[in-house]
Design a protein around this motif. Sequence first.
Motif, PDB file in Angstrom:
ATOM      1  N   VAL A 197       0.703  -1.151   0.036  1.00  0.00           N
ATOM      2  CA  VAL A 197      -0.112   0.015   0.056  1.00  0.00           C
ATOM      3  C   VAL A 197       0.876   1.281   0.089  1.00  0.00           C
ATOM      4  N   LYS A 198       0.782   2.127  -0.996  1.00  0.00           N
ATOM      5  CA  LYS A 198       1.670   3.270  -1.330  1.00  0.00           C
ATOM      6  C   LYS A 198       0.869   4.228  -1.829  1.00  0.00           C
ATOM      7  N   ASP A 199       0.893   5.584  -0.981  1.00  0.00           N
ATOM      8  CA  ASP A 199       0.596   6.784  -1.379  1.00  0.00           C
ATOM      9  C   ASP A 199      -0.843   6.748  -1.870  1.00  0.00           C
ATOM     10  N   GLY A 200      -1.679   5.892  -0.816  1.00  0.00           N
ATOM     11  CA  GLY A 200      -3.153   5.848  -1.214  1.00  0.00           C
ATOM     12  C   GLY A 200      -3.616   4.966  -2.220  1.00  0.00           C
ATOM     13  N   THR A 201      -2.656   4.229  -2.824  1.00  0.00           N
ATOM     14  CA  THR A 201      -2.999   3.122  -3.749  1.00  0.00           C
ATOM     15  C   THR A 201      -2.605   1.695  -3.333  1.00  0.00           C
ATOM     16  N   ILE A 202      -3.299   0.558  -3.922  1.00  0.00           N
ATOM     17  CA  ILE A 202      -2.962  -0.670  -3.392  1.00  0.00           C
ATOM     18  C   ILE A 202      -2.353  -1.268  -4.816  1.00  0.00           C
ATOM     19  N   GLU A 203      -1.079  -1.852  -4.527  1.00  0.00           N
ATOM     20  CA  GLU A 203      -0.296  -2.703  -5.478  1.00  0.00           C
ATOM     21  C   GLU A 203      -0.281  -4.013  -5.358  1.00  0.00           C
TER      22      GLU A 203
END
Length: 107
Positions: free
Chosen positions: A76-82
């Motif tokens: 989870v990075k900068d409000g996104t899920i990868e």
Amino acid sequence: MKSKHTYRGMVMRTDPRRALAAARPATAAARVRVGREVAGRGGKGVSVISGLPLAGAELEALGTRLKKLCGAGGAVKDGTIEIQGDHRDRLVAELQKLGFEAKRSGG
């Protein structure tokens, strides 16, 4: 006294309604996008979920749930899920089941 915003010596006007609208939190009806990216990852593709109206611990919990669903790692990075790999269809179906307005983006 209001501060004046300048750009190369020109005074820029700011609309207070626009600033207020930007400060409002996103609602549950926000459009969630599920796409695939390979840029900056050595050619390895990841599914990226953006536009989620969640923050902090809720986003982490959803990320963990989706990673377990796909059987893959991620972050989870900068409000996104990868999520590692191409799992777009599975992710869109699960997000719609959870009540989000999710759409597949990209090719």
